[in-house]
Write a protein that holds these residues in place. Structure first.
Motif, PDB file in Angstrom:
ATOM      1  N   ILE A  45      -6.803  -2.874  -1.917  1.00  0.00           N
ATOM      2  CA  ILE A  45      -5.709  -3.849  -1.918  1.00  0.00           C
ATOM      3  C   ILE A  45      -4.775  -3.597  -3.101  1.00  0.00           C
ATOM      4  O   ILE A  45      -5.212  -3.521  -4.244  1.00  0.00           O
ATOM      5  CB  ILE A  45      -6.244  -5.292  -1.962  1.00  0.00           C
ATOM      6  N   ILE A  46      -3.497  -3.457  -2.792  1.00  0.00           N
ATOM      7  CA  ILE A  46      -2.441  -3.331  -3.793  1.00  0.00           C
ATOM      8  C   ILE A  46      -1.349  -4.343  -3.431  1.00  0.00           C
ATOM      9  O   ILE A  46      -0.877  -4.332  -2.304  1.00  0.00           O
ATOM     10  CB  ILE A  46      -1.848  -1.907  -3.814  1.00  0.00           C
ATOM     11  N   PRO A  47      -0.990  -5.205  -4.389  1.00  0.00           N
ATOM     12  CA  PRO A  47      -1.478  -5.362  -5.750  1.00  0.00           C
ATOM     13  C   PRO A  47      -2.844  -6.042  -5.790  1.00  0.00           C
ATOM     14  O   PRO A  47      -3.219  -6.751  -4.863  1.00  0.00           O
ATOM     15  CB  PRO A  47      -0.414  -6.231  -6.405  1.00  0.00           C
ATOM     16  N   LYS A  48      -3.540  -5.818  -6.877  1.00  0.00           N
ATOM     17  CA  LYS A  48      -4.905  -6.319  -7.029  1.00  0.00           C
ATOM     18  C   LYS A  48      -4.934  -7.844  -7.011  1.00  0.00           C
ATOM     19  O   LYS A  48      -4.171  -8.503  -7.717  1.00  0.00           O
ATOM     20  CB  LYS A  48      -5.482  -5.816  -8.353  1.00  0.00           C
ATOM     21  N   PRO A  49      -5.805  -8.440  -6.180  1.00  0.00           N
ATOM     22  CA  PRO A  49      -5.893  -9.911  -6.124  1.00  0.00           C
ATOM     23  C   PRO A  49      -6.418 -10.512  -7.424  1.00  0.00           C
ATOM     24  O   PRO A  49      -7.105  -9.847  -8.199  1.00  0.00           O
ATOM     25  CB  PRO A  49      -6.882 -10.156  -4.979  1.00  0.00           C
ATOM     26  N   GLN A  50      -6.114 -11.780  -7.616  1.00  0.00           N
ATOM     27  CA  GLN A  50      -6.611 -12.471  -8.799  1.00  0.00           C
ATOM     28  C   GLN A  50      -8.129 -12.623  -8.769  1.00  0.00           C
ATOM     29  O   GLN A  50      -8.795 -12.476  -9.786  1.00  0.00           O
ATOM     30  CB  GLN A  50      -5.962 -13.857  -8.904  1.00  0.00           C
ATOM     31  N   ARG A  81      -5.496  -5.586 -15.055  1.00  0.00           N
ATOM     32  CA  ARG A  81      -4.936  -4.291 -14.669  1.00  0.00           C
ATOM     33  C   ARG A  81      -5.522  -3.164 -15.516  1.00  0.00           C
ATOM     34  O   ARG A  81      -5.490  -3.229 -16.742  1.00  0.00           O
ATOM     35  CB  ARG A  81      -3.411  -4.307 -14.793  1.00  0.00           C
ATOM     36  N   HIS A  82      -6.018  -2.131 -14.832  1.00  0.00           N
ATOM     37  CA  HIS A  82      -6.567  -0.958 -15.501  1.00  0.00           C
ATOM     38  C   HIS A  82      -6.135   0.282 -14.722  1.00  0.00           C
ATOM     39  O   HIS A  82      -6.305   0.344 -13.499  1.00  0.00           O
ATOM     40  CB  HIS A  82      -8.090  -1.041 -15.577  1.00  0.00           C
ATOM     41  N   TRP A  83      -5.603   1.262 -15.427  1.00  0.00           N
ATOM     42  CA  TRP A  83      -5.039   2.429 -14.770  1.00  0.00           C
ATOM     43  C   TRP A  83      -6.053   3.154 -13.881  1.00  0.00           C
ATOM     44  O   TRP A  83      -5.747   3.517 -12.749  1.00  0.00           O
ATOM     45  CB  TRP A  83      -4.455   3.397 -15.794  1.00  0.00           C
ATOM     46  N   SER A  84      -7.258   3.382 -14.367  1.00  0.00           N
ATOM     47  CA  SER A  84      -8.243   4.141 -13.584  1.00  0.00           C
ATOM     48  C   SER A  84      -8.571   3.435 -12.273  1.00  0.00           C
ATOM     49  O   SER A  84      -8.743   4.074 -11.230  1.00  0.00           O
ATOM     50  CB  SER A  84      -9.525   4.367 -14.400  1.00  0.00           C
ATOM     51  N   ASP A  85      -8.622   2.112 -12.323  1.00  0.00           N
ATOM     52  CA  ASP A  85      -8.874   1.313 -11.124  1.00  0.00           C
ATOM     53  C   ASP A  85      -7.696   1.422 -10.153  1.00  0.00           C
ATOM     54  O   ASP A  85      -7.863   1.669  -8.954  1.00  0.00           O
ATOM     55  CB  ASP A  85      -9.103  -0.145 -11.554  1.00  0.00           C
ATOM     56  N   PHE A  86      -6.485   1.253 -10.679  1.00  0.00           N
ATOM     57  CA  PHE A  86      -5.295   1.367  -9.831  1.00  0.00           C
ATOM     58  C   PHE A  86      -5.136   2.774  -9.274  1.00  0.00           C
ATOM     59  O   PHE A  86      -4.784   2.953  -8.100  1.00  0.00           O
ATOM     60  CB  PHE A  86      -4.049   0.987 -10.636  1.00  0.00           C
ATOM     61  N   GLU A  87      -5.382   3.762 -10.094  1.00  0.00           N
ATOM     62  CA  GLU A  87      -5.214   5.155  -9.674  1.00  0.00           C
ATOM     63  C   GLU A  87      -6.054   5.458  -8.436  1.00  0.00           C
ATOM     64  O   GLU A  87      -5.597   6.120  -7.501  1.00  0.00           O
ATOM     65  CB  GLU A  87      -5.608   6.083 -10.822  1.00  0.00           C
ATOM     66  N   ARG A  88      -7.266   4.942  -8.416  1.00  0.00           N
ATOM     67  CA  ARG A  88      -8.150   5.173  -7.270  1.00  0.00           C
ATOM     68  C   ARG A  88      -7.589   4.505  -6.012  1.00  0.00           C
ATOM     69  O   ARG A  88      -7.536   5.117  -4.938  1.00  0.00           O
ATOM     70  CB  ARG A  88      -9.544   4.629  -7.578  1.00  0.00           C
ATOM     71  N   ARG A  89      -7.145   3.260  -6.146  1.00  0.00           N
ATOM     72  CA  ARG A  89      -6.599   2.561  -4.979  1.00  0.00           C
ATOM     73  C   ARG A  89      -5.299   3.188  -4.484  1.00  0.00           C
ATOM     74  O   ARG A  89      -5.077   3.341  -3.285  1.00  0.00           O
ATOM     75  CB  ARG A  89      -6.359   1.081  -5.324  1.00  0.00           C
ATOM     76  N   ALA A  90      -4.434   3.552  -5.440  1.00  0.00           N
ATOM     77  CA  ALA A  90      -3.125   4.078  -5.068  1.00  0.00           C
ATOM     78  C   ALA A  90      -3.215   5.468  -4.456  1.00  0.00           C
ATOM     79  O   ALA A  90      -2.576   5.747  -3.433  1.00  0.00           O
ATOM     80  CB  ALA A  90      -2.214   4.108  -6.295  1.00  0.00           C
ATOM     81  N   PHE A  91      -4.008   6.349  -5.050  1.00  0.00           N
ATOM     82  CA  PHE A  91      -4.011   7.742  -4.627  1.00  0.00           C
ATOM     83  C   PHE A  91      -5.112   8.055  -3.625  1.00  0.00           C
ATOM     84  O   PHE A  91      -5.352   9.219  -3.310  1.00  0.00           O
ATOM     85  CB  PHE A  91      -4.067   8.650  -5.851  1.00  0.00           C
ATOM     86  N   GLU A  92      -5.754   7.010  -3.133  1.00  0.00           N
ATOM     87  CA  GLU A  92      -6.657   7.159  -1.993  1.00  0.00           C
ATOM     88  C   GLU A  92      -6.102   6.314  -0.836  1.00  0.00           C
ATOM     89  O   GLU A  92      -5.384   6.803   0.014  1.00  0.00           O
ATOM     90  CB  GLU A  92      -8.086   6.751  -2.377  1.00  0.00           C
ATOM     91  N   SER A  93      -6.374   5.036  -0.838  1.00  0.00           N
ATOM     92  CA  SER A  93      -5.949   4.171   0.270  1.00  0.00           C
ATOM     93  C   SER A  93      -4.434   4.011   0.336  1.00  0.00           C
ATOM     94  O   SER A  93      -3.836   4.066   1.416  1.00  0.00           O
ATOM     95  CB  SER A  93      -6.603   2.797   0.135  1.00  0.00           C
ATOM     96  N   GLY A  94      -3.785   3.800  -0.817  1.00  0.00           N
ATOM     97  CA  GLY A  94      -2.348   3.583  -0.814  1.00  0.00           C
ATOM     98  C   GLY A  94      -1.587   4.752  -0.222  1.00  0.00           C
ATOM     99  O   GLY A  94      -0.676   4.585   0.592  1.00  0.00           O
ATOM    100  N   ILE A  95      -1.980   5.956  -0.603  1.00  0.00           N
ATOM    101  CA  ILE A  95      -1.318   7.158  -0.096  1.00  0.00           C
ATOM    102  C   ILE A  95      -1.538   7.316   1.407  1.00  0.00           C
ATOM    103  O   ILE A  95      -0.636   7.725   2.151  1.00  0.00           O
ATOM    104  CB  ILE A  95      -1.830   8.396  -0.856  1.00  0.00           C
ATOM    105  N   LYS A  96      -2.714   6.984   1.876  1.00  0.00           N
ATOM    106  CA  LYS A  96      -2.994   7.093   3.314  1.00  0.00           C
ATOM    107  C   LYS A  96      -2.081   6.167   4.113  1.00  0.00           C
ATOM    108  O   LYS A  96      -1.632   6.525   5.205  1.00  0.00           O
ATOM    109  CB  LYS A  96      -4.464   6.769   3.593  1.00  0.00           C
ATOM    110  N   ARG A  97      -1.818   4.972   3.584  1.00  0.00           N
ATOM    111  CA  ARG A  97      -0.900   4.059   4.288  1.00  0.00           C
ATOM    112  C   ARG A  97       0.509   4.636   4.325  1.00  0.00           C
ATOM    113  O   ARG A  97       1.205   4.544   5.344  1.00  0.00           O
ATOM    114  CB  ARG A  97      -0.893   2.691   3.603  1.00  0.00           C
ATOM    115  N   LEU A  98       0.947   5.208   3.210  1.00  0.00           N
ATOM    116  CA  LEU A  98       2.273   5.817   3.176  1.00  0.00           C
ATOM    117  C   LEU A  98       2.374   6.982   4.156  1.00  0.00           C
ATOM    118  O   LEU A  98       3.396   7.163   4.826  1.00  0.00           O
ATOM    119  CB  LEU A  98       2.588   6.291   1.756  1.00  0.00           C
ATOM    120  N   GLU A  99       1.323   7.768   4.256  1.00  0.00           N
ATOM    121  CA  GLU A  99       1.317   8.893   5.196  1.00  0.00           C
ATOM    122  C   GLU A  99       1.464   8.409   6.629  1.00  0.00           C
ATOM    123  O   GLU A  99       2.157   9.028   7.439  1.00  0.00           O
ATOM    124  CB  GLU A  99       0.027   9.695   5.042  1.00  0.00           C
ATOM    125  N   ARG A 100       0.797   7.310   6.951  1.00  0.00           N
ATOM    126  CA  ARG A 100       0.884   6.760   8.301  1.00  0.00           C
ATOM    127  C   ARG A 100       2.308   6.314   8.647  1.00  0.00           C
ATOM    128  O   ARG A 100       2.655   6.207   9.813  1.00  0.00           O
ATOM    129  CB  ARG A 100      -0.085   5.583   8.455  1.00  0.00           C
TER     130      ARG A 100
END
Length: 544
Positions: free
Chosen positions: A27-32, A515-534
């Motif tokens: 999930i992006i952005p990360k829920p509370q 917010r932590h970069w390593s956590d976001f990086e995993r979500r963005a460059f795995e799941s997030g990128i797959k959504r953009l590709e679709r």
């Protein structure tokens, strides 16, 4: 044996939250708040929905459209309680945009108090589904079953304003692309689309009272009155006419499209500078014929500024604002205000008379007078002023609801907030997406404020520079900007925007401490990128 069995059970139980926890990182952005639960919910053609509130209509329609496209069915309405059921329930205690989402093995319950809350809950729900739900065209065999991890989410935004600007003035973008841009914003809970519609290089909005704005001002190149190579929008073919504008009917269509996705549209009419297209179309209204001033802007455009000493300038803008107001229901209109060239108005007889009459001492006071007048024009049309930071610097006569966008850095925004003035943070060093990701030959974008990679965007904290804790309440939010001097195609625009807009969404929505970069990086460059590709988004593949 008992020890081994106990160890096995312990590991099995521990695996439940660990496995489910990985799903929150999609999930992006990360829920509370995210709490994993046991099991999964399977959405199929037999799933039923129930809602007792019309506020959920847009959210439900959005889900149904994607199911129809990618599963070849929509879910039908059914009464609750029942097994395999999605309930949209009104909870008036939840603030605007806030929501709760509970997924169990039996059902899904979404609660919100506003259309945007229901929409954002549905977006989070879809981010927990297989990334194929985001496909924008039918492909192969439709997916019939969608597994969602059981979990409980409570969520609300950190900032009320989470904006993104697209510059359609320097280079024109089609209505279809603008809609795609807005749709992708909505998928990541960005809620204000700032549409830069006028500049030196083009006037892109139909104004019926002044047809030459688009007949003359929306074209540049051979045989037109605007040169193609207005610096720096100077790349691309020089032997063809570059043109385009949006009709009022198209504007209304885009506004309605955005509203269904909880996105408001902020129109920008750039004044008094950045107006070469307008003054070329109507020089008799916007420039004093006796003005012998000769000047160039930062972008090397000559004589591009409306004359604030002419009554016809204000009459022109009054009529423009009247039509803009009828097209855009948003409470604010952006009137620019940045980069008035040095030397502008210096030899204008009209400005000289104005200065004498109003006891103005310099051109900064002339600019302040202009925006005070324009603020009254907006008030007449029941709109509020947003402008770049220069407008507030020398003007204390503006209404309290005026909002500035701090773009040169945090300094102006910090000072405004600590004076109790509303500000949106848009520092070029972090949030100008026309800058290169890395400084190197062949990389798209500018370098004057960059380079700015995705990690740099993510590192930005809009309130970190504030000295007074009470000043934070005046920071309305954050705002990314995609200027289009170098965005000559939709593909390049996508490249410059993504994945930096993923980082922007989390800066604007998620609590700073979460917010932590390593956590976001995993979500963005795995799941997030797959959504953009679709969605066939031409994103930049590297992290940096």
């Amino acid at each position: 044996m008992k020890v081994l069995l106990s160890l096995f059970l312990l590991l099995s139980l521990a695996a439940v939250p660990l496995s489910a926890e990985t799903h929150v990182h999609t999930i992006i952005p990360k829920p509370q708040l995210f709490q994993p639960l046991q099991g999964t919910f399977t959405l199929t053609e037999q799933t039923r929905f129930d809602t007792a509130t019309p506020l959920a209509a847009n959210a439900l329609e959005y889900l149904q459209q994607q199911l129809q496209l990618n599963a070849d069915y929509t879910i039908k309405e059914g009464t609750s309680p029942r097994h395999n059921h999605i309930a949209y329930l009104l909870d008036s205690t939840l603030k605007d945009e806030a929501y709760t989402l509970r997924i169990t093995q039996r059902n899904i319950v979404i609660k919100a108090g506003s259309p945007s809350g229901f929409f954002y809950a549905t977006v989070s729900l879809m981010q927990l589904m297989d990334h194929r739900i985001w496909s924008q065209e039918r492909s192969g065999v439709p997916k019939k079953a969608w597994e969602l991890p059981a979990c409980y989410i409570e969520d609300a935004p950190r900032f009320r304003w989470r904006g993104m600007m697209l510059d359609s003035a320097r280079n024109f973008f089609s209505v279809a692309y603008v809609k795609k841009f807005i749709d992708r914003m909505a998928q990541y809970k960005l809620n204000v689309f700032h549409w830069h519609l006028t500049d030196d290089e083009g006037w892109r909005l139909e104004i019926k009272a002044y047809p030459l704005l688009t007949e003359v001002g929306a074209k540049r190149g051979p045989g037109t009155r605007l040169p193609f190579a207005l610096y720096p929008a100077m790349r691309g073919p020089k032997d063809t006419v570059q043109q385009g504008y949006y009709t009022q009917e198209e504007i209304r269509d885009v506004v309605a499209y955005a509203a269904k996705r909880s996105v408001s549209i902020l129109p920008e009419i750039d004044t008094p500078a950045h107006a070469k297209a307008a003054v070329t179309a109507y020089p008799e209204l916007l420039q004093d014929p006796g003005d012998k001033s000769r000047y160039t802007s930062v972008q090397k455009v000559g004589n591009n500024t409306m004359d604030p000493g002419l009554k016809s300038t204000y009459l022109f803008l009054d009529r423009v604002i009247e039509e803009v107001t009828a097209l855009f229901p948003f409470a604010y209109i952006h009137l620019g205000g940045d980069e008035i060239p040095k030397g502008a108005w210096s030899k204008s007889p009209a400005v000289a008379r104005l200065m004498q009459k109003e006891h103005l001492h310099n051109m900064k006071e002339v600019a302040a007078y202009f925006f005070t007048k324009m603020d009254r024009v907006l008030e007449k049309h029941d709109r509020k002023l947003i402008a770049w930071q220069e407008v507030r610097t020398h003007n204390s006569a503006l209404r309290d609801d005026t909002v500035i966008m701090a773009w040169r850095g945090d300094g102006a925004g910090q000072r405004a907030a600590e004076k109790g003035q509303k500000v949106i943070m848009s520092p070029a060093q972090y949030l100008y997406f026309d800058q290169q990701y890395v400084k190197k030959d062949g990389e798209h974008g500018h370098t004057w404020a960059g380079p700015t990679d995705t990690k740099e965007v993510y590192s930005y904290d809009p309130t970190a520079a504030l000295r007074s804790p009470t000043a934070a309440q005046f920071v309305q939010g954050v705002h990314g900007c995609l200027w289009s001097e170098r965005a000559l195609t939709e593909s390049i625009a996508d490249y410059l925007a993504w994945p930096r807009m993923l980082a922007l969404s989390e800066v604007g929505w998620s609590p700073q401490e979460a917010r932590h970069w390593s956590d976001f990086e995993r979500r963005a460059f795995e799941s997030g990128i797959k959504r953009l590709e679709r969605q066939h988004v031409h994103y930049r593949t590297a992290v940096k």
